[in-house]
Design an enzyme around this catalytic site. Sequence first.
Site, PDB file in Angstrom:
ATOM      1  N   GLU A   1       1.107 -14.717  14.450  1.00  0.00           N
ATOM      2  CA  GLU A   1       0.173 -14.453  15.544  1.00  0.00           C
ATOM      3  C   GLU A   1      -0.864 -15.561  15.681  1.00  0.00           C
ATOM      4  OE1 GLU A   1      -1.428 -10.755  14.094  1.00  0.00           O
ATOM      5  OE2 GLU A   1      -3.416 -11.622  14.060  1.00  0.00           O
TER       6      GLU A   1
ATOM      7  N   ASP B   1       0.539 -11.889   1.042  1.00  0.00           N
ATOM      8  CA  ASP B   1       0.880 -11.467   2.402  1.00  0.00           C
ATOM      9  C   ASP B   1       0.424 -12.492   3.431  1.00  0.00           C
ATOM     10  OD1 ASP B   1       1.998  -8.993   1.704  1.00  0.00           O
ATOM     11  OD2 ASP B   1       0.029  -8.046   1.607  1.00  0.00           O
TER      12      ASP B   1
ATOM     13  N   CYS C   1       6.617  -2.510   6.397  1.00  0.00           N
ATOM     14  CA  CYS C   1       5.228  -2.903   6.157  1.00  0.00           C
ATOM     15  C   CYS C   1       4.627  -1.918   5.161  1.00  0.00           C
ATOM     16  CB  CYS C   1       4.461  -2.906   7.481  1.00  0.00           C
ATOM     17  SG  CYS C   1       2.882  -3.773   7.397  1.00  0.00           S
TER      18      CYS C   1
ATOM     19  N   ARG D   1      -5.660   2.881  15.327  1.00  0.00           N
ATOM     20  CA  ARG D   1      -5.928   2.046  14.162  1.00  0.00           C
ATOM     21  C   ARG D   1      -6.907   0.922  14.510  1.00  0.00           C
ATOM     22  NH1 ARG D   1      -1.485  -0.106   9.918  1.00  0.00           N
ATOM     23  NH2 ARG D   1      -2.919  -1.301   8.644  1.00  0.00           N
TER      24      ARG D   1
ATOM     25  N   SER E   1       0.828  -1.201   0.000  1.00  0.00           N
ATOM     26  CA  SER E   1       0.000   0.000   0.000  1.00  0.00           C
ATOM     27  C   SER E   1       0.861   1.249   0.000  1.00  0.00           C
ATOM     28  CB  SER E   1      -0.928   0.006   1.217  1.00  0.00           C
ATOM     29  OG  SER E   1      -0.176  -0.081   2.395  1.00  0.00           O
TER      30      SER E   1
ATOM     31  N   HIS F   1       5.613   2.309  11.341  1.00  0.00           N
ATOM     32  CA  HIS F   1       4.658   2.527  12.438  1.00  0.00           C
ATOM     33  C   HIS F   1       4.889   3.871  13.108  1.00  0.00           C
ATOM     34  CE1 HIS F   1       4.853  -1.896  11.958  1.00  0.00           C
ATOM     35  NE2 HIS F   1       3.555  -1.758  12.049  1.00  0.00           N
TER      36      HIS F   1
ATOM     37  N   GLU G   1      -2.674  -0.122  -3.859  1.00  0.00           N
ATOM     38  CA  GLU G   1      -3.835  -0.627  -3.090  1.00  0.00           C
ATOM     39  C   GLU G   1      -4.850   0.460  -2.734  1.00  0.00           C
ATOM     40  OE1 GLU G   1      -2.631  -3.231   0.192  1.00  0.00           O
ATOM     41  OE2 GLU G   1      -0.937  -4.005  -0.961  1.00  0.00           O
TER      42      GLU G   1
HETATM   43 ZN    ZN Z   1       3.273  -5.906   7.426  1.00  0.00          ZN
END
Ligand code: ZN
Length: 762
Positions: A607, A601, A728, A517, A435, A696, A486
């Site tokens: 996680e 992705d 990212c 977020r 993105s 971030h 994106e």
């Molecule tokens: Zn990422």
Amino acid sequence: MSILATNLGFPRIGSHRELKTALESHWNGGNADDLLKTAASLRARHWVLQQKAGIAHIPSNDFSLYDQMLDTIAMLGAVPPRFGHKGGPVPLDLYFAMARGRQDAAAMEMTKWFDTNYHYIVPELTAGTEFKLSTTKALDEFKEAKFLGITTRPVLIGPITFLKLAKMRDGSDALALLPKIIPVYQEVLQALGDAGADWVQIDEPILVCDLDEDTKDALNDAYSELTFFGPEGGPKIMLATYFGSVGNNTQSLVALPVAGVHLDLVRAPEQLAAIAKALPRERFISLGLINGRNIWKSGLTEGERLIEEARALHGDKLFISASCSLQHCPVDLDTETRMDGELRGWLAFATQKLNEIAALADAANGRRDNAYFLENAKAVGSRVTSGRIHDPAVKARLAAVTPDMATRKTGFIERIALQQSLLKLPLLPTTSIGSLPQTREIRELRAAFKHGTLDQAAYEQKLEEKTAEAMAWQDKIDIDVPVHGEYERNDMVEYFGEQLSGFAFTERAWVQSYSSRCVKPPIIFGDVSRPLPMTVRWTAMAQKYTAKPVKGMLTGPVTILQWSFVRDDQPREQTCRQIALAIRDEVLDLEKAGVKIIQIDEAALREGLPIRKADWQHYLDWAVESFRLTAGGVKDQTQIHTHMCYSEFNDIIAAVAAMDADVISIETSRSAMELLDAFVSFKYPNDVGPGVYDIHSPRVPSQQEMEDLLTKALKVLSPQQLWVNPDCGLKTRGWKEVEPALISMVAAAKAVRARLGTAARP
Ligand code: ZN
């Protein structure tokens, strides 16, 4: 004695994401008072809501302006030295600086909270860290609720979970700090008790993890010091475990001198018997009966059964609750105005779950609302039989999957040579994760299209213009593998969910991911298939504007699963394989359209790891197989990338290698490439792009910093396998930051290439 309805935590974002709006306007220069006012009104609204629902133990201090771990860091005064804090109360700007970084100090690390998609700020400590009570938040919020006439049960993150999740900068033992932090916890508990708190909830989810003896000893030490059974009383401690079974830590748990323990009986109903028998009868058990991690109406008869079991074994010192904080659920089903009745009938969000908790407690106290229970049984039953859920074609296709469908035709060495002869990339190729900044203009375009004020042709025309601009810009700054940006995607999972069968999407079912977020996970209610291509036209369109190979972007099956609300009527792995086949169709259509590089992705692969090590291998087997199913059908020449956003990598690197992506990009910059340790002991065979730009944080890294990171990476990776990319996707950043950052990133790659002395990749 009556059995009380209780709650461990409520979502703080607000049913209309009021907290997000308030935070972002504050960060854009708005007044702090406005933010604090919004926060207070959200807290008040949620307390009153819970009171009206009949919850007797209502949480406070579950609210946070950013994150509850960061709140704990601030409470303990554990501010990393680079922020230059001289002691005393932690002011708001410092609080946000720790989370988001400041020009002179990088942000603290962030990582996922157990196996959820919620991110917490990782405490950074050393043996020398001093702790001193530095915020009054827990007390303030307790008093704030009290002023409204509500006596809450304040929530704290427990000292052992806090320390076990901390990162020790000097490699020393975190638990050695326990004697230094206990006095701060004592001070907080004392103050809460003095202010009138009868109970305090202390969360120790670490108790559902594999624990060593030192940790068990530390738990014992901590709670012997925190429990006041003396004549002055002091608040009673409800020690909350969640996200799984206490299992082999049961003996340690029941030995702790706390007034009550909370158990997750949704994920681990089988743990009830052992704990109910072992726990002294005068202690309370809080039964976590309603799923705090999902959006399905609960089968209340199972809840009633567990209450009876608990009563038979332990008597009636019981509380009824959700399995964990409702923080992981959307706020209120009533904000869904367009959902069809059948689907709505199957769902319960946080607000509705409060009613389920209260209904179970009422029933346990002999006030069973039979009409409510009957309606619940009907709703739950109708899901089992609904024709919307079962698609025989999907089931047949899944049954016919063979192992060769999940295997590339040739090995990596041959594949990469073929790919390179086609792509002709330089050494250290530059790319980004997918993105590009989602500007206000782009978000408004999408919103206008969604609300029907912009027609499809005009919308697509506008997006094409924006995409064309992005392609021209990437060409200008000389990115080797550009992306289309994106712009058409609101969210990397929702975008696909909206186009896949078996998915439903919502208007406002937001849950917090980190900070302001929020994500709006789709609901996977039925068998999954892909009726039509989902991304081909956008990637193909972008390719018209550049001679460089555009990377097609997809979200992988494990990530779609992980970031959706998943049906609970079949094993997750089966749902994952169905998604994998749908994504495989898209991969093959992209290839057919001439796309030479496709990124799938798997941001969430790690996680999804079960909390207990014993369960890892089974998960990794099906997760890796699902990824391989998506990519296994392409030609050798087609380059498959994957991307993962986390930095704890070491423990799963063999599984990541088994995914056999040609190139993998990973998050590393915030942890200064520590992640690469994994590559020292494990010779990762394929190409790797460790992130060199922390997206971030609004901070723009310098060319030099990125060169240094690449130099570090080259100590363990060969120049032939190293790619250069941010950590990212860039959607949350502005062009103001992204332009200089990517220009410097390309310059850094070129500088290192020049130093290596070869421009071309051999
Ligand atoms: Zn990422």
